[in-house]
Each structure stands twice: as structure tokens, then as C-alpha cells.
Design an enzyme around this catalytic site. Structure first.
Site, PDB file in Angstrom:
ATOM      1  N   TYR A   1       0.823  -1.212   0.000  1.00 15.99           N
ATOM      2  CA  TYR A   1       0.000   0.000   0.000  1.00 15.99           C
ATOM      3  C   TYR A   1       0.858   1.264   0.000  1.00 15.99           C
ATOM      4  O   TYR A   1       0.735   2.103   0.890  1.00 15.99           O
ATOM      5  CB  TYR A   1      -0.936   0.010   1.217  1.00 15.99           C
TER       6      TYR A   1
ATOM      7  N   TYR B   1     -11.624  -7.939   6.922  1.00 15.06           N
ATOM      8  CA  TYR B   1     -10.522  -7.933   5.952  1.00 15.06           C
ATOM      9  C   TYR B   1     -10.165  -9.385   5.662  1.00 15.06           C
ATOM     10  O   TYR B   1      -9.930 -10.166   6.586  1.00 15.06           O
ATOM     11  CB  TYR B   1      -9.290  -7.187   6.492  1.00 15.06           C
TER      12      TYR B   1
ATOM     13  N   ASP C   1     -12.242 -17.331   8.745  1.00 13.52           N
ATOM     14  CA  ASP C   1     -10.919 -16.853   8.340  1.00 13.52           C
ATOM     15  C   ASP C   1     -10.114 -16.611   9.614  1.00 13.52           C
ATOM     16  O   ASP C   1     -10.284 -15.599  10.293  1.00 13.52           O
ATOM     17  CB  ASP C   1     -11.087 -15.560   7.519  1.00 13.52           C
TER      18      ASP C   1
ATOM     19  N   LYS D   1      -0.411 -16.858   7.998  1.00 15.10           N
ATOM     20  CA  LYS D   1       0.418 -15.995   8.844  1.00 15.10           C
ATOM     21  C   LYS D   1       1.363 -16.758   9.780  1.00 15.10           C
ATOM     22  O   LYS D   1       2.465 -17.123   9.378  1.00 15.10           O
ATOM     23  CB  LYS D   1      -0.462 -15.034   9.634  1.00 15.10           C
TER      24      LYS D   1
HETATM   25  N1  PMP Z   1      -7.400 -12.738   6.175  1.00 18.01           N
HETATM   26  C1  PMP Z   1      -7.055 -12.102   7.299  1.00 18.01           C
HETATM   27  C2  PMP Z   1      -7.958 -12.173   8.492  1.00 18.01           C
HETATM   28  C3  PMP Z   1      -5.858 -11.383   7.363  1.00 18.01           C
HETATM   29  O1  PMP Z   1      -5.535 -10.722   8.487  1.00 18.01           O
HETATM   30  C4  PMP Z   1      -5.015 -11.363   6.221  1.00 18.01           C
HETATM   31  C5  PMP Z   1      -3.712 -10.588   6.211  1.00 18.01           C
HETATM   32  N2  PMP Z   1      -3.649  -9.481   7.020  1.00 18.01           N
HETATM   33  C6  PMP Z   1      -5.412 -12.063   5.078  1.00 18.01           C
HETATM   34  C7  PMP Z   1      -6.613 -12.746   5.087  1.00 18.01           C
HETATM   35  C8  PMP Z   1      -4.565 -12.070   3.826  1.00 18.01           C
HETATM   36  O2  PMP Z   1      -3.401 -12.792   4.032  1.00 18.01           O
HETATM   37  P1  PMP Z   1      -2.116 -12.559   3.116  1.00 18.01           P
HETATM   38  O3  PMP Z   1      -1.647 -11.163   3.382  1.00 18.01           O
HETATM   39  O4  PMP Z   1      -1.147 -13.610   3.564  1.00 18.01           O
HETATM   40  O5  PMP Z   1      -2.546 -12.755   1.701  1.00 18.01           O
END
Ligand code: PMP
Length: 438
Positions: free
Chosen positions: A30, A158, A259, A288
Site C-alpha cells: 500500500y 478484511y 478466516d 500468517k
Molecule cells: N485474512 C485475514 C484475516 C488477514 O488478516 C489477512 C492478512 N492481514 C489475510 C486474510 C490475507 O493474508 P495474506 O496477506 O497472507 O494474503
């Protein structure tokens, strides 16, 4: 053009040259290439400390976007990677397999909520969300309900930066206006309030039920970040909502995707945030912290019902297959990281961090610039009345020897689980000092 500034030792003189080059040529997350913000050059990292090229050390409050739970340069994960490199660093997963992948799958199936015993390895969090969405769509197609193409989600979420994932990010704070014409249109419901008895909490339950009742024939799955909404605004909400969402999804026969890319592996104070609600989703995304922050790897888990549904329908296979799927190095790092998670006692580590954050960060609530302070597990959030100045605030933190990267009006810490009380106190005191001058 020769870039001979990469030839010499890492000294200040060279540093200025390559940094000027990278500032001009290299996008950061970003970021703008015409008005870039400073990127600090890291040469090494150990435990919770990052060492910059000019020799300064920073205490890391971010765990490199919440991944590095055991700290940097951990001897066990290093060793696991060395051992794996000697064997095989990568091999295609089409038609070939390897023990590190199977071992990791077995472990994940074992520790995630019950019923999730089929697994797909993806290369990043966003891709694991795409995979989850495709699983849901293929499942309903195979059931002869191809009109179930839309997703239901809660605002302020997100889920990643790829197109399917973006379509379920918060419609205001996310990138919807920019990509409106090409993003699939999804159903959004009000994000639940922070407490069970708030009026917006009960309103959000009604809205959820109404949407499911009215539109279930169009909805393939509901997707949510259980209990903690991360990059969409660092919001916490009651586990009861997740439980209720599970009940409603069952009642209206809609799949539930959790998620847990941010919350997985103990961060929220539960091994998985779904555990706080005592539920199992139909599809679960993890990423992550999976590799202890060493390599990019994510996984999408699902149930026998969904897997069978997909594979018994047309075309008889699940239609996804990334080149670096189940990379052996990443699987080896993840296996070592999961061992450490239990050996180190993640629950005690996270509970200790939570107590310190409550005590030390909690004091920020008295500052005029501060709107709210909230803590859950190893997550501490200070919400300000105004957005922060991203050109000056990170620099002030660096000058004080800490690495904190705020966004919007949120200054937060999600440190490695191995952080000492002294270092965590210092992080909190530094935040308090700097915010008190705003
Ligand atoms: N879902 C959630 C809840 C996240 O926090 C993130 C990353 N901040 C993602 C999906 C996307 O993961 P990535 O950046 O590894 O593509």
C-alpha cells in the site's frame, strides 16, 4: 544500469545508494512510488529485535504482521529448514508428495476444531481465502444449486487483496469503490457491537437472520473473522455471535467459512478463535503464524461433507493447484513452529502478554488523543480520535528503539509470544509517551 552499490559491504555510504534506488523502484505494501514513506533497512533479526543497517536495534511490536510468534532466527526452526534444504527444497505437488506436507496436515487436522479433516495447502492468506470461496461455489454447483454464488459477510472485515477476498472486505474501508465494476457483489450485514448487551449487537443478530432467511438460495457461504476483525479495524466482538452465526448457517443450510489467518495459533487467547465459540466452521483458513513467520504458507481445511460434495460432482476434482503448493521448506518450518507452540506453552505466553497489555497499554485511555484501548490475548489496540501521520509517527517510534506500524487511527501491538516483560513494558510505555504528545 549497473547497481554496483550491491557489491560492497553493508556500510552507510553504500546504504544511501541502494536505498535511493529501492525507494525509486520498489513498491512496498500500500505504498506510493512518488511520495514514498521511509522503509528502514533490516540486516538481521534475533528474538524480538530487528537490527537496522546503521546498527540501531528495534524491539518488534508487530511480529512482522503477526506471524513471527517464536521470534526471529529461532534455532529449532532454523535447524528444521537446514535439514529440509539438504533433502529437497521444492518439488511439484502434482503427482508427487512428501512427508513434511502429510505431517503438517495431520497436525493441523488434529489441533483445529473437530470435523475439519480435509486440507488444501495454499501459498498465502489471500489465496487460502480464494480457495475457500471456490470450495463453497464448487460444492453448491455439485449439489445442483449453481445459483448459490454469493457470499455473506460482516462489515469491517478484511480477508485479503485478491479479487474474491477483496469482495468480502469492508465495503467502505476496503477497495470496493476502486474496483466496483469488477468485484462480485456480496451481502454485507452490520458488524456486531463489542458487547452482548449493546443495542447494535442485538440489531446485528436480527439483520443476520433476516438476510439468511431472505437470500439463502443465493448464498454459498458466510465468511467471517471469528471474534477479532484484524486489518479491517482491529475490532473485537463476542464469541456468542460466532455461535449464533453457526446456528443460523445450519438452520438455513449455508456454509460457514472462518478466516483465522490472523487469529489462528493462539493470538486471541484461544488456539483458534472458533474455540472461544465452541464451534467448527465448514471451511477454515489459516496462514500468517503457521510457519512461525519464516515462509509464506497457508491452508484451507474443510469437512468430509464439503470435500465429498465437490469431488462427487462435475468435474470430479477441486479446481485449484498453485505451483508452490505445499512447498517442503515451508512445511518443515511450519512443523517446527507448531512443535514450539506447544513446547513453549502458547497459552501461558499469551496470557502473560494479555495481562501486561491490560496493565500498561490500558493507561493510554487517559490521553486526550485516545478514543479507546482494547486488549484480547496477545493483541493490544489503541484507537485514536484522528488518523495518524504515517510520515512522522513510525519515525518517532524508531527513534525510541521500537517497531510499531500503525494504520488509519490505530496504534497496536501484536508482539512475538516470546517477548519479555521488560521489552513489552518498554513498548507500552513508548506508545504512551508518544501518544501523550499528540
Ligand atoms: N485474512 C485475514 C484475516 C488477514 O488478516 C489477512 C492478512 N492481514 C489475510 C486474510 C490475507 O493474508 P495474506 O496477506 O497472507 O494474503
Amino acid at each position: 544500469m549497473t547497481k554496483d552499490f550491491f557489491q560492497g559491504p553493508a556500510q552507510q555510504a553504500y546504504s544511501q545508494d541502494w536505498l535511493a534506488f529501492e525507494r525509486d523502484a520498489l513498491w512496498h505494501p500500500y505504498s506510493s512510488l512518488t511520495n514514498p514513506i521511509t522503509a528502514y533497512p533490516v540486516v538481521s533479526a534475533h528474538g524480538v529485535r530487528l537490527t537496522l543497517e546503521d546498527g540501531r536495534e528495534l524491539i518488534d511490536g508487530m511480529a512482522s504482521w503477526w506471524c513471527v510468534i517464536h521470534g526471529y532466527n529461532h534455532p529449532s526452526i532454523n535447524q528444521a529448514l537446514h535439514d529440509q534444504i539438504e533433502q529437497v527444497s521444492h518439488v511439484m505437488f502434482g503427482g508427487l508428495t512428501h512427508r513434511p506436507a502429510a505431517q503438517l496436515a495431520a497436525r493441523l487436522i488434529d489441533i483445529t476444531p473437530p470435523g475439519l479433516d480435509k486440507l488444501f495447502f495454499a501459498d498465502s492468506g489471500s489465496v487460502s481465502v480464494e480457495v475457500a470461496i471456490k470450495m463453497a461455489l464448487q460444492f453448491w454447483q455439485a449439489q445442483g444449486q449453481a445459483n448459490r454464488t454469493r457470499l455473506l459477510t460482516i462489515r469491517s472485515g478484511y480477508h485479503g487483496d485478491t479479487f474474491g477476498a477483496m469482495s468480502v472486505c469492508d465495503p467502505v474501508g476496503g477497495m470496493h469503490s476502486l474496483f466496483q465494476e469488477v468485484l462480485p457483489q456480496q451481502f454485507f450485514v452490520t458488524a456486531p457491537g463489542a458487547t452482548l448487551n449493546s443495542s447494535d449487537y442485538s440489531r446485528s443478530l436480527d439483520e443476520l437472520e433476516q438476510t439468511l432467511r431472505n437470500d439463502r438460495n443465493k448464498i454459498a457461504a458466510m465468511i467471517l473473522e471469528p471474534v477479532v476483525q484484524g486489518a479491517g479495524g482491529m475490532r473485537f466482538y463476542p464469541a456468542d455471535y460466532v455461535k449464533y452465526a453457526r446456528e443460523l448457517c445450519d438452520r438455513y443450510d449455508v456454509l460457514l467459512i472462518a478466516d483465522e489467518i490472523a487469529t489462528g495459533f493462539g493470538r486471541s487467547g484461544h488456539l483458534f478463535a472458533c474455540d472461544a465459540a465452541g464451534i467448527s466452521p465448514d471451511i477454515l483458513c489459516v496462514g500468517k503464524a503457521l510457519t512461525g513467520g519464516y515462509m509464506t504458507l497457508a491452508a484451507t481445511l474443510t469437512t468430509q461433507r464439503v470435500a465429498e460434495g465437490i469431488c462427487n460432482g462435475d468435474p470430479g476434482v477441486f479446481m485449484h493447484g498453485p505451483t508452490f503448493m505445499a512447498n517442503p521448506l515451508a512445511c518443515a518450518a511450519a512443523n517446527a513452529s507448531l512443535e514450539l507452540l506447544f513446547e513453549n506453552g502458547w497459552f501461558t505466553q499469551v496470557s502473560q502478554i494479555e495481562a501486561i497489555l491490560n496493565r500498561e497499554l490500558g493507561q493510554c485511555i487517559d490521553l486526550p488523543a485516545v478514543k479507546d484501548v482494547r486488549v484480547k490475548g496477545a493483541i493490544g489496540v489503541v484507537e485514536l480520535h484522528e488518523p495518524v501521520d504515517m510520515h512522522s509517527l513510525p519515525e518517532q517510534f524508531v527513534q525510541r528503539g521500537v517497531w510499531i506500524r500503525p494504520f488509519r487511527n490505530l496504534v497496536y501491538v501484536m508482539p512475538p509470544y516470546v517477548i519479555s516483560e521488560v521489552d513489552l513494558n518498554y513498548l507500552c510505555i513508548t506508545i504512551r509517551d508518544i501518544l501523550s504528545a499528540l
